[in-house]
Write a protein that holds these residues in place. Structure first.
Motif, PDB file in Angstrom:
ATOM      1  N   UNK A  17       0.831  -1.206   0.000  1.00 56.32           N
ATOM      2  CA  UNK A  17       0.000   0.000   0.000  1.00 56.32           C
ATOM      3  C   UNK A  17       0.861   1.248   0.000  1.00 56.32           C
ATOM      4  N   UNK A  18       1.889   1.240   0.839  1.00 52.84           N
ATOM      5  CA  UNK A  18       2.729   2.426   0.974  1.00 52.84           C
ATOM      6  C   UNK A  18       3.492   2.742  -0.308  1.00 52.84           C
ATOM      7  N   UNK A  19       3.958   1.707  -0.992  1.00 50.48           N
ATOM      8  CA  UNK A  19       4.831   1.919  -2.141  1.00 50.48           C
ATOM      9  C   UNK A  19       4.090   1.938  -3.480  1.00 50.48           C
ATOM     10  N   UNK A  20       2.975   1.165  -3.586  1.00 51.34           N
ATOM     11  CA  UNK A  20       2.330   0.997  -4.900  1.00 51.34           C
ATOM     12  C   UNK A  20       0.851   1.373  -4.884  1.00 51.34           C
ATOM     13  N   UNK A  21       0.088   0.741  -4.005  1.00 58.53           N
ATOM     14  CA  UNK A  21      -1.375   0.794  -4.116  1.00 58.53           C
ATOM     15  C   UNK A  21      -1.905   2.208  -4.049  1.00 58.53           C
ATOM     16  N   UNK A  22      -1.441   3.002  -3.077  1.00 59.84           N
ATOM     17  CA  UNK A  22      -2.019   4.334  -2.929  1.00 59.84           C
ATOM     18  C   UNK A  22      -1.699   5.222  -4.134  1.00 59.84           C
ATOM     19  N   UNK A  23      -0.533   5.004  -4.734  1.00 58.46           N
ATOM     20  CA  UNK A  23      -0.205   5.788  -5.918  1.00 58.46           C
ATOM     21  C   UNK A  23      -1.062   5.367  -7.111  1.00 58.46           C
ATOM     22  N   UNK A  24      -1.281   4.076  -7.251  1.00 58.64           N
ATOM     23  CA  UNK A  24      -2.137   3.594  -8.342  1.00 58.64           C
ATOM     24  C   UNK A  24      -3.558   4.110  -8.170  1.00 58.64           C
ATOM     25  N   UNK A  25      -4.061   4.114  -6.923  1.00 63.84           N
ATOM     26  CA  UNK A  25      -5.407   4.637  -6.682  1.00 63.84           C
ATOM     27  C   UNK A  25      -5.485   6.127  -6.999  1.00 63.84           C
ATOM     28  N   UNK A  26      -4.444   6.841  -6.621  1.00 67.86           N
ATOM     29  CA  UNK A  26      -4.418   8.266  -6.939  1.00 67.86           C
ATOM     30  C   UNK A  26      -4.452   8.492  -8.449  1.00 67.86           C
ATOM     31  N   UNK A  27      -3.675   7.706  -9.170  1.00 64.83           N
ATOM     32  CA  UNK A  27      -3.670   7.822 -10.626  1.00 64.83           C
ATOM     33  C   UNK A  27      -5.029   7.443 -11.213  1.00 64.83           C
ATOM     34  N   UNK A  28      -5.662   6.424 -10.654  1.00 64.93           N
ATOM     35  CA  UNK A  28      -6.988   6.017 -11.124  1.00 64.93           C
ATOM     36  C   UNK A  28      -8.003   7.144 -10.907  1.00 64.93           C
ATOM     37  N   UNK A  29      -7.930   7.799  -9.724  1.00 58.54           N
ATOM     38  CA  UNK A  29      -8.859   8.903  -9.464  1.00 58.54           C
ATOM     39  C   UNK A  29      -8.657  10.039 -10.462  1.00 58.54           C
ATOM     40  N   UNK A  30      -7.423  10.297 -10.807  1.00 56.09           N
ATOM     41  CA  UNK A  30      -7.158  11.339 -11.801  1.00 56.09           C
ATOM     42  C   UNK A  30      -7.752  10.967 -13.154  1.00 56.09           C
ATOM     43  N   UNK A  31      -7.598   9.707 -13.534  1.00 56.11           N
ATOM     44  CA  UNK A  31      -8.143   9.267 -14.824  1.00 56.11           C
ATOM     45  C   UNK A  31      -9.660   9.340 -14.840  1.00 56.11           C
ATOM     46  N   UNK A  32     -10.288   8.919 -13.735  1.00 53.98           N
ATOM     47  CA  UNK A  32     -11.754   8.981 -13.670  1.00 53.98           C
ATOM     48  C   UNK A  32     -12.223  10.425 -13.726  1.00 53.98           C
ATOM     49  N   UNK A  33     -11.549  11.301 -12.981  1.00 52.90           N
ATOM     50  CA  UNK A  33     -11.924  12.717 -12.987  1.00 52.90           C
ATOM     51  C   UNK A  33     -11.746  13.321 -14.377  1.00 52.90           C
ATOM     52  N   UNK A  34     -10.689  12.927 -15.076  1.00 51.41           N
ATOM     53  CA  UNK A  34     -10.475  13.449 -16.421  1.00 51.41           C
ATOM     54  C   UNK A  34     -11.552  12.936 -17.379  1.00 51.41           C
ATOM     55  N   UNK A  35     -11.892  11.639 -17.261  1.00 54.39           N
ATOM     56  CA  UNK A  35     -12.925  11.081 -18.138  1.00 54.39           C
ATOM     57  C   UNK A  35     -14.282  11.715 -17.886  1.00 54.39           C
ATOM     58  N   UNK A  36     -14.542  12.104 -16.621  1.00 54.61           N
ATOM     59  CA  UNK A  36     -15.849  12.665 -16.274  1.00 54.61           C
ATOM     60  C   UNK A  36     -15.913  14.175 -16.504  1.00 54.61           C
ATOM     61  N   UNK A  37     -14.903  14.907 -16.050  1.00 54.10           N
ATOM     62  CA  UNK A  37     -14.955  16.370 -16.060  1.00 54.10           C
ATOM     63  C   UNK A  37     -13.926  17.020 -16.986  1.00 54.10           C
ATOM     64  N   UNK A  38     -13.063  16.224 -17.601  1.00 49.31           N
ATOM     65  CA  UNK A  38     -11.979  16.757 -18.428  1.00 49.31           C
ATOM     66  C   UNK A  38     -11.104  17.736 -17.629  1.00 49.31           C
ATOM     67  N   UNK A  39     -10.768  17.323 -16.395  1.00 46.44           N
ATOM     68  CA  UNK A  39      -9.891  18.120 -15.548  1.00 46.44           C
ATOM     69  C   UNK A  39      -8.624  17.327 -15.266  1.00 46.44           C
ATOM     70  N   UNK A  40      -7.496  18.035 -15.253  1.00 45.89           N
ATOM     71  CA  UNK A  40      -6.203  17.417 -15.003  1.00 45.89           C
ATOM     72  C   UNK A  40      -5.589  18.077 -13.771  1.00 45.89           C
ATOM     73  N   UNK A  41      -5.147  17.234 -12.802  1.00 47.66           N
ATOM     74  CA  UNK A  41      -4.515  17.765 -11.595  1.00 47.66           C
ATOM     75  C   UNK A  41      -3.139  18.307 -11.941  1.00 47.66           C
ATOM     76  N   UNK A  42      -2.864  19.495 -11.436  1.00 46.86           N
ATOM     77  CA  UNK A  42      -1.545  20.080 -11.685  1.00 46.86           C
ATOM     78  C   UNK A  42      -0.445  19.276 -11.019  1.00 46.86           C
ATOM     79  N   UNK A  43      -0.756  18.792  -9.792  1.00 48.37           N
ATOM     80  CA  UNK A  43       0.268  18.050  -9.052  1.00 48.37           C
ATOM     81  C   UNK A  43      -0.419  16.992  -8.212  1.00 48.37           C
ATOM     82  N   UNK A  44      -0.089  15.735  -8.427  1.00 53.07           N
ATOM     83  CA  UNK A  44      -0.720  14.633  -7.700  1.00 53.07           C
ATOM     84  C   UNK A  44      -0.144  14.556  -6.286  1.00 53.07           C
TER      85      UNK A  44
END
Length: 556
Positions: free
Chosen positions: A288-315
């Motif tokens: 979780x510390x090394x991989x999972x939380x980063x993958x989840x963060x990336x997934x949330x960014x992708x979902x947000x982009x697919x839904x709202x076409x918004x890109x986070x400046x800094x994850x």
């Protein structure tokens, strides 16, 4: 501490086991319901076939009804071609049935619901528990016979009704895949049992506690679990074959059905496995510390982009992100910005194209109106009434085209035109023009909003304009009554459109007619792919145009 750590896991295991058991039970109910649905489907198919035979007989009834013997022979020949039907007959409104497969004249006026049956204009399905001619329970379908708009009788077709699967053949057929079947019975809307697999005196004990077949009549199929009147665990599946007429009830052994559905699968949660998973908690925390939380963060960014076409400046957490994931993060951001730029470019191009198309339609409309104005000048200068009449009809056709192009550049409906509005304008304009030289005309309209592509909207509008112009030219009425025009335009769910134009007229009042309007109407009907029906009488003239709304096709 280990016991406390395992306690929540044990509770979760119990809850999941219960949830899985309930899910298996529900899946079993649905699987058994599907089997009864298949049986009901076959019954519905027989009913549809019976309606097809009834329609065929209704279409031919005028050719042989005058000779009862020939009529009965023809019906017998139709019935012998299939073993699905037990009776065919033509029931006149008088109640004396001379044309049927019964082979003899039948007096039906004393039968229950006879007057209600012959007076109905609907297609009916009835369940008759004891049909006197067929000699048993039947499903009877009937359709009305019309003379003009008057019902003069009905065509009746009976289907023998029997248990879906004979008890003696249950081991020899594959109608039911499950071995959990206990009983299948059919009943009508009053709860009367019509047929069953087993003996009638044993059915009462198999029914659900506190319920009768009459309590199970619903418009939708359903499955539920409860105890029968002997306390056995049962699954009941109810499927309507014909709503408010006929139902099928399946009774299943719940334990056998659940065992078939669950098979030999192991329990969903194994405590030894849980203990082993607990020992891996540290490893999971590291992942979780090394991989999972980063993958989840990336997934949330992708979902947000697919839904709202918004890109986070800094994850968040990108500082301690592994190099591989950081590279994925950067690539995703670059791709997202590229997609946003491309979409903006495409939207601009589409907007520019729409503006150009609307401008084209606007200019075509203006040019057509200019032509109409020139024709209007010619009309005023014309010396002959016949010349003015011809020019005015040409002007009406040009204005109809201009109206269509006006709707095309004003509307935003994927290039389609609301022909209903066009027809209302055309009828109103034709009446206003015709009223200058004729008496007042009563106009009745019943026009739906029907959207068509220009390939059909143009000929439909021109056809309506010709029909309206002809109607105003020949509209008339008997002494003491006012002339009238009635216009209807309807669209059915199967994309069939029906245009009907009726007006009061004298049939023989055709002096001065050139026939140009009729030829144009036929030409426009050919462009629509439509059929035309014309009815004339001493009091009215009716034009009916039927066609199918076409889908858009790119000729390029």
């Amino acid at each position: 501490m280990m016991s406390l750590a395992l306690l929540p896991i044990g509770l979760i295991a119990v809850m999941q086991t219960r949830a899985v058991s309930e899910k298996v039970r529900r899946n079993t109910e649905l699987a058994l319901l599907a089997e009864i649905e298949q049986v009901a489907y076959r019954e519905r198919l027989n009913i549809q076939r019976a309606f097809g035979v009834a329609d065929s007989v209704a279409a031919l009834v005028g050719t042989f009804q005058e000779d009862p013997e020939t009529c009965s022979a023809r019906l017998m020949s139709i019935m012998e071609q299939s073993d699905r039907f037990s009776f065919l007959g033509i029931i006149p409104s008088s109640g004396v049935m001379t044309c049927s497969t019964a082979g003899a004249t039948e007096q039906l006026t004393s039968r229950p619901r006879f007057q209600q049956l012959v007076g109905s204009k609907e297609r009916l399905v009835r369940v008759v528990p004891d049909a006197p001619i067929s000699g048993g329970p039947v499903i009877n379908v009937s359709i009305p016979l019309f003379d003009a708009d008057k019902v003069v009788g009905r065509v009746s077709v009976s289907i023998p009704h029997s248990p879906p699967v004979p008890m003696s053949d249950r081991s020899k057929n594959d109608a039911f895949k499950s071995n959990a079947l206990v009983e299948v019975l059919t009943f009508n809307d009053t709860g009367e049992i019509l047929s069953s697999l087993g003996e009638r005196d044993q059915l009462t004990a198999l029914l659900p506690q506190g319920l009768t077949p009459a309590n199970l009549t619903e418009h939708r199929a359903r499955a539920f679990s409860t105890l029968d009147r002997k306390g056995n665990d049962r699954i009941y599946t109810v499927v309507p074959v014909e709503a408010d007429q006929l139902y099928i009830l399946g009774i299943w052994d719940a334990q056998t059905g659940v065992e078939e559905q669950s098979g030999d699968r192991l329990p969903p949660i194994l405590f030894p496995a849980l203990m082993w998973l607990t020992s891996l908690a540290v490893v999971l925390f590291a992942i979780h510390r090394l991989v999972s939380r980063h993958v989840r963060s990336l997934r949330r960014q992708m979902v947000r982009f697919a839904r709202d076409r918004k890109v986070s400046e800094k994850a968040s957490g990108s500082r301690d992100m592994p190099a591989e994931l950081h590279e994925i993060q950067t690539s995703f951001n670059n791709m997202a910005y590229s997609i946003i730029r491309d979409e903006a470019t495409l939207e601009d191009a589409v907007h520019e194209k729409n503006v150009l198309i609307r401008e084209i339609h606007h200019r075509v409309k203006n040019n057509l109106q200019l032509i109409s104005s020139i024709l209007n000048m010619q009309i005023r200068d014309a010396q002959s009434d016949e010349t003015r009449s011809v020019l005015r009809r040409v002007q009406d056709r040009v204005l109809s085209l201009a109206t269509i192009h006006r709707d095309l550049y004003q509307a935003n409906s994927a290039g389609r035109v609301n022909v209903g509005n066009l027809l209302k304008e055309i009828v109103q304009k034709s009446v206003e023009i015709g009223a200058e030289t004729a008496t007042a005309v009563r106009v009745e309209t019943d026009i739906d909003d029907v959207h068509l592509y220009p390939d059909q909207a143009v000929p439909m509008s021109l056809l309506a304009a010709e029909a309206a112009t002809n109607a105003m030219k020949y509209v008339d009425a008997r002494e003491g009554t006012d002339p009238w025009i009635r216009v209807t335009f309807k669209a059915c769910e199967d994309k069939t459109c029906v245009f009907r134009f009726e007006n009061s007229a004298r049939v023989n009042d055709t002096a001065g007619s050139t026939g140009m309007g009729a030829r144009l109407i036929n030409a426009f009907a050919i462009q629509l792919g439509a059929t035309i029906e014309v009815e004339s009488s001493d009091e009215a003239y009716t034009l009916t145009v039927t066609f199918t709304a076409a889908d858009f096709s790119d000729e390029g």
